[in-house]
Motif scaffolding. Structure first.
Motif, PDB file in Angstrom:
ATOM      1  N   ALA A 260       0.682  -0.914   0.162  1.00 16.69           N
ATOM      2  CA  ALA A 260       0.193  -0.274   0.374  1.00 16.69           C
ATOM      3  C   ALA A 260       0.544   1.136   0.525  1.00 16.69           C
ATOM      4  O   ALA A 260      -0.092   2.339  -0.860  1.00 16.69           O
ATOM      5  CB  ALA A 260      -1.204  -0.208   1.019  1.00 16.69           C
ATOM      6  N   ASP A 261       2.142   1.367   0.188  1.00 20.93           N
ATOM      7  CA  ASP A 261       3.169   2.400   0.542  1.00 20.93           C
ATOM      8  C   ASP A 261       3.291   2.807  -0.800  1.00 20.93           C
ATOM      9  O   ASP A 261       3.627   3.570  -1.377  1.00 20.93           O
ATOM     10  CB  ASP A 261       4.383   1.983   1.767  1.00 20.93           C
ATOM     11  CG  ASP A 261       3.637   1.197   2.862  1.00 20.93           C
ATOM     12  OD1 ASP A 261       2.553   2.527   3.651  1.00 20.93           O
ATOM     13  OD2 ASP A 261       4.153   1.487   3.931  1.00 20.93           O
ATOM     14  N   LEU A 262       3.353   1.509  -1.434  1.00 21.77           N
ATOM     15  CA  LEU A 262       4.458   1.291  -2.817  1.00 21.77           C
ATOM     16  C   LEU A 262       2.620   2.243  -3.837  1.00 21.77           C
ATOM     17  O   LEU A 262       3.393   2.986  -4.619  1.00 21.77           O
ATOM     18  CB  LEU A 262       4.727   0.301  -3.500  1.00 21.77           C
ATOM     19  CG  LEU A 262       5.274   0.146  -4.658  1.00 21.77           C
ATOM     20  CD1 LEU A 262       6.200   1.579  -5.126  1.00 21.77           C
ATOM     21  CD2 LEU A 262       5.839  -1.309  -5.282  1.00 21.77           C
ATOM     22  N   ALA A 263       2.030   1.885  -3.373  1.00 18.98           N
ATOM     23  CA  ALA A 263       0.713   2.026  -4.249  1.00 18.98           C
ATOM     24  C   ALA A 263       0.171   3.627  -3.539  1.00 18.98           C
ATOM     25  O   ALA A 263      -1.713   2.879  -4.215  1.00 18.98           O
ATOM     26  CB  ALA A 263      -0.187   0.629  -4.695  1.00 18.98           C
ATOM     27  N   GLY A 264       0.274   4.256  -2.803  1.00 20.00           N
ATOM     28  CA  GLY A 264      -0.455   5.246  -3.011  1.00 20.00           C
ATOM     29  C   GLY A 264      -1.452   4.809  -1.984  1.00 20.00           C
ATOM     30  O   GLY A 264      -2.540   5.629  -1.810  1.00 20.00           O
TER      31      GLY A 264
ATOM     32  N   VAL B 146      -5.472  -4.735  -5.663  1.00 22.54           N
ATOM     33  CA  VAL B 146      -6.121  -4.026  -6.210  1.00 22.54           C
ATOM     34  C   VAL B 146      -4.506  -3.335  -6.752  1.00 22.54           C
ATOM     35  O   VAL B 146      -4.840  -3.776  -7.971  1.00 22.54           O
ATOM     36  CB  VAL B 146      -6.305  -2.642  -5.669  1.00 22.54           C
ATOM     37  CG1 VAL B 146      -6.966  -1.833  -7.055  1.00 22.54           C
ATOM     38  CG2 VAL B 146      -8.001  -2.631  -4.759  1.00 22.54           C
ATOM     39  N   PHE B 147      -3.738  -3.348  -6.053  1.00 22.13           N
ATOM     40  CA  PHE B 147      -2.614  -2.714  -6.941  1.00 22.13           C
ATOM     41  C   PHE B 147      -2.388  -3.842  -8.456  1.00 22.13           C
ATOM     42  O   PHE B 147      -2.163  -3.529  -9.009  1.00 22.13           O
ATOM     43  CB  PHE B 147      -1.716  -2.043  -6.311  1.00 22.13           C
ATOM     44  CG  PHE B 147      -0.447  -1.949  -6.445  1.00 22.13           C
ATOM     45  CD1 PHE B 147      -0.190  -0.703  -7.430  1.00 22.13           C
ATOM     46  CD2 PHE B 147       0.739  -2.259  -6.127  1.00 22.13           C
ATOM     47  CE1 PHE B 147       1.013  -0.547  -7.448  1.00 22.13           C
ATOM     48  CE2 PHE B 147       2.050  -2.153  -6.771  1.00 22.13           C
ATOM     49  CZ  PHE B 147       2.514  -1.143  -7.547  1.00 22.13           C
ATOM     50  N   VAL B 148      -1.889  -5.346  -7.820  1.00 21.02           N
ATOM     51  CA  VAL B 148      -1.189  -6.448  -8.513  1.00 21.02           C
ATOM     52  C   VAL B 148      -1.952  -6.536  -9.193  1.00 21.02           C
ATOM     53  O   VAL B 148      -0.493  -6.786 -10.765  1.00 21.02           O
ATOM     54  CB  VAL B 148      -0.614  -7.319  -7.393  1.00 21.02           C
ATOM     55  CG1 VAL B 148      -0.358  -8.463  -8.734  1.00 21.02           C
ATOM     56  CG2 VAL B 148       0.296  -7.383  -6.060  1.00 21.02           C
TER      57      VAL B 148
END
Length: 311
Positions: A128-132, A138-140
């Motif tokens: 989550a820190d990498l993906a804002g 959701v991010f992957v």
């Protein structure tokens, strides 16, 4: 192992000799290395650009393709037939799927290996820190959806290295060709270690580890190219290696777990080495099975010929 992975699949129509001989190879290397390294020097030392910026990397990344185009068009004059430019979606779809999903599997295996070695590895929630703020679930998928869109960017390297140079180095000796291409590809990247793209605490050791990683990558990329006959499959895999494997493991194992660059590189390389071993074992077994079938056919032909004495 490498001999089984690097063997050319003649059904794809790629992997033949070099129409331009040594002249084409030398011209490609001169254009590619001169253009790429001069650009790195100018971007870093004269223009003050950060080579961590993907946009600043684009001229460097497309130089191998530019060199291959120039050589094919004006040096060897062989044109672009057999250059692997056809997508071959219908016949190559299993390899597209492997190229797309493989880097995510390798990333999971690298993280799992670090966990098995009892290093403190954060869970997927840390992404989550990498993906804002987006969750990993959701991010992957978004990251995976972006990889095919970026495939043309990575064509810039693969049309030069795998689809051109590898096909011309050591004709008829795919093992040497693959290893030589991987080594040259690694050396081409070396200036990035001195211009802020990657930081090694011990540069000689870092370059050695980096080189090993490139060699295993080239084994897999070469296998995908030989099996699919399309440079787009290889470009998709390259994009996944950069955008999924390197990004996720670099963040989770490097930034969050605090492991060194060399350690992270080795953890990423381990699943690729395992994949190479699996491919090699499968190819060896298929080769032995084919040899037994051919021997059986020859024996059957011998016994079916009237009056023929078997030796």
């Amino acid at each position: 192992m490498a001999s089984q992975i690097a063997a050319v699949d003649t059904t794809t129509g790629v992997g033949g000799g070099d129409p331009g001989g040594r002249k084409g190879v030398v011209a490609f290397l001169v254009i590619c290395f001169t253009g790429s390294w001069l650009y790195i020097y100018a971007a870093h030392s004269l223009w003050g650009l950060s080579l961590v910026n993907p946009l600043a990397q684009l001229p460097f990344g497309f130089m191998p393709a530019l060199a291959a185009v120039v050589v094919r068009r004006w040096v060897t004059r062989e044109g672009f037939a057999g250059a692997g430019l056809r997508p071959r979606f219908r016949s190559a779809w299993p390899y597209y799927l492997a190229a797309w999903l493989g880097p995510l599997v390798f990333a999971a295996m690298a993280v799992g290996l670090a966990w098995a070695l009892e290093w403190r590895v954060p869970g997927p929630a840390a992404l989550a820190d990498l993906a804002g703020g987006l969750s990993a679930w959701v991010f992957v998928p978004l990251l995976m959806a972006a990889v095919p869109l970026l495939t043309p960017v990575y064509w810039g390297e693969e049309f030069g290295w795998t689809a051109f140079l590898r096909q011309r180095l050591f004709p008829g000796r795919p093992v040497r060709a693959t290893m030589a291409t991987g080594l040259i590809w690694a050396v081409w990247h070396y200036p990035l270690a001195f211009t802020g793209y990657i930081e090694f605490s011990c540069v000689p050791l870092g370059l050695a580890v980096w080189t090993v990683s490139f060699l295993f990558q080239e084994m897999l990329l070469g296998w995908l190219y030989d099996r699919s006959g399309s440079v787009w499959v290889v470009s998709l895999a390259h994009g996944g290696n950069n955008m999924v494997l390197s990004l996720l493991t670099g963040f989770l194992l490097g930034e969050r777990a605090g492991l060194g660059v060399n350690t992270v590189a080795l953890l990423m390389t381990a699943p690729m080495a395992l994949a190479c071993a699996v491919i090699a074992v499968g190819a060896r077994r298929r080769g032995k099975s084919l040899a037994r079938r051919r021997a059986a056919v020859r024996a059957s032909d011998d016994t079916s010929v009237p009056g023929k004495v078997r030796s």
